[in-house]
Motif scaffolding. Structure first.
Motif, PDB file in Angstrom:
ATOM      1  N   PHE A  28       0.841  -1.205   0.000  1.00 19.03           N
ATOM      2  CA  PHE A  28       0.000   0.000   0.000  1.00 19.03           C
ATOM      3  C   PHE A  28       0.868   1.244   0.000  1.00 19.03           C
ATOM      4  CE2 PHE A  28      -1.511   3.396   2.781  1.00 19.03           C
ATOM      5  CZ  PHE A  28      -2.725   3.723   2.229  1.00 19.03           C
ATOM      6  N   SER A  98       4.182  -6.418   2.678  1.00 21.18           N
ATOM      7  CA  SER A  98       3.448  -5.540   3.598  1.00 21.18           C
ATOM      8  C   SER A  98       1.932  -5.764   3.489  1.00 21.18           C
ATOM      9  CB  SER A  98       3.856  -4.089   3.364  1.00 21.18           C
ATOM     10  OG  SER A  98       3.556  -3.342   4.510  1.00 21.18           O
ATOM     11  N   TYR A 102      -0.654  -8.994   4.437  1.00 22.10           N
ATOM     12  CA  TYR A 102      -1.933  -9.055   5.186  1.00 22.10           C
ATOM     13  C   TYR A 102      -2.968  -9.816   4.345  1.00 22.10           C
ATOM     14  CZ  TYR A 102       0.031  -4.639   7.203  1.00 22.10           C
ATOM     15  OH  TYR A 102       0.816  -3.659   7.745  1.00 22.10           O
ATOM     16  N   ARG A 136      -5.580   5.464  10.237  1.00 26.47           N
ATOM     17  CA  ARG A 136      -6.027   4.966   8.917  1.00 26.47           C
ATOM     18  C   ARG A 136      -7.399   5.536   8.573  1.00 26.47           C
ATOM     19  NH1 ARG A 136      -2.670   0.956   7.227  1.00 26.47           N
ATOM     20  NH2 ARG A 136      -1.837  -0.520   8.752  1.00 26.47           N
TER      21      ARG A 136
HETATM   22  C1  MLT Z   1       2.498  -1.231   3.036  1.00 23.65           C
HETATM   23  O1  MLT Z   1       3.689  -1.061   2.739  1.00 23.65           O
HETATM   24  O2  MLT Z   1       1.758  -2.010   2.407  1.00 23.65           O
HETATM   25  C2  MLT Z   1       1.929  -0.443   4.181  1.00 23.65           C
HETATM   26  O3  MLT Z   1       2.929   0.203   4.879  1.00 23.65           O
HETATM   27  C3  MLT Z   1       1.123  -1.338   5.063  1.00 23.65           C
HETATM   28  C4  MLT Z   1       0.448  -0.613   6.174  1.00 23.65           C
HETATM   29  O4  MLT Z   1       0.036   0.543   6.021  1.00 23.65           O
HETATM   30  O5  MLT Z   1       0.263  -1.237   7.231  1.00 23.65           O
END
Ligand code: MLT
Length: 268
Positions: A28, A98, A102, A136
């Protein structure tokens, strides 16, 4: 540029090389171009499939996504849909960076039979604390008025190692440009989805597939200590620390990440 209709979106992806399929899932708020340095180094070793997640790069966002948020499960279902669409039915190595990591936990829960190996790249299994979740949701509420440039500015110092920020401005600028051209509505959608994501730490001891955790020595966002804990919790995982890198290991030190992946493919 190949594009497939998956669920309610048009999904763009790149597909290079031949042999064992590796699914590269970006973070992200980035797109599949973050994998270019790795694809360049590994395309003679395996098949590398790198999609733009919904709303990112050249992939479209669903109509309800900005307000409803995109769950990590929805992104995972899109990835399974892409594998169906391009006829990949043999087990893949899932490599998630990252947010891509998830999404990986949901992919393993819902589509686990499709994964033969796991590369966890600068990611975590835990959910957010209250403060991170509130940040967020604040970004989700305001990003359309702020613009993605402000997000890029805020994220830049946290993404890279100190040395990268000081002396590799061109590389930093490339990532900043990707974030700046991202649709703010897609940023809102992903932030809502990440804020709502469940804690997946209980899944780790149950995972039978072989795995490697790859983390930048100076990763400030998903620190090495957290990755060490995840690797210890899994029955069949190893750790590779990437020198000279912060969070953005695949772009800061692609040689070391490519070596880790090559070695993982050879032994799994
Ligand atoms: C990412 O690199 O995907 C983000 O830093 C993830 C996040 O915001 O937790």
């Amino acid at each position: 540029m190949p594009t497939a209709t998956i669920n309610d979106i048009q999904m763009h992806y790149v597909d290079h090389g031949a042999g064992a399929p590796v699914l590269l899932v970006h973070g992200f708020p980035l797109d599949c171009t973050m994998w270019d340095p790795l694809i360049e180094r590994l395309q003679d070793d395996c098949r590398l499939i790198a999609p733009d997640l919904r709303g990112y790069g050249k992939s479209t966002l669903g109509e309800i996504d900005p307000d409803a948020g995109v769950s990590m499960r929805q992104y995972a279902d899109d990835l399974a849909g892409l594998l169906d669409a391009i006829g990949v039915d043999e087990p893949i190595v899932y490599c998630g960076f990252s947010m891509g990591g998830y999404i990986g936990w949901q992919f393993l829960e819902a589509h686990g039979e499709r994964a033969g190996g796991l590369v966890m790249c600068d990611t975590r299994a835990a959910a957010d604390g209250d403060e991170a979740r509130e940040m967020r949701l604040k970004m989700a509420r305001h990003v359309v008025e702020w613009g993605a440039g402000r997000v890029a500015e805020a994220m830049q110092p946290k993404l890279f190692a100190a040395h990268t920020l000081e002396s590799r401005q061109e590389l930093v600028a490339q990532t900043v440009a990707v974030i700046t051209r991202t649709n703010p509505a897609s940023i809102a959608a992903a932030q809502r989805g990440m804020a709502a994501r469940p804690d997946m730490t209980a899944l780790l001891p149950t995972l039978k597939l072989s795995a490697v955790g790859v983390v930048g020595e100076e990763d400030a966002l998903t620190p090495p200590a957290e990755m060490e804990g995840m690797v210890v919790a899994m029955p069949s995982a190893e750790l590779t620390m990437i020198p000279g890198a912060g969070h953005m290991t695949p772009v800061e030190n692609p040689d070391a990440v490519a070596k880790a992946l090559r070695e993982f493919l050879e032994r799994s």
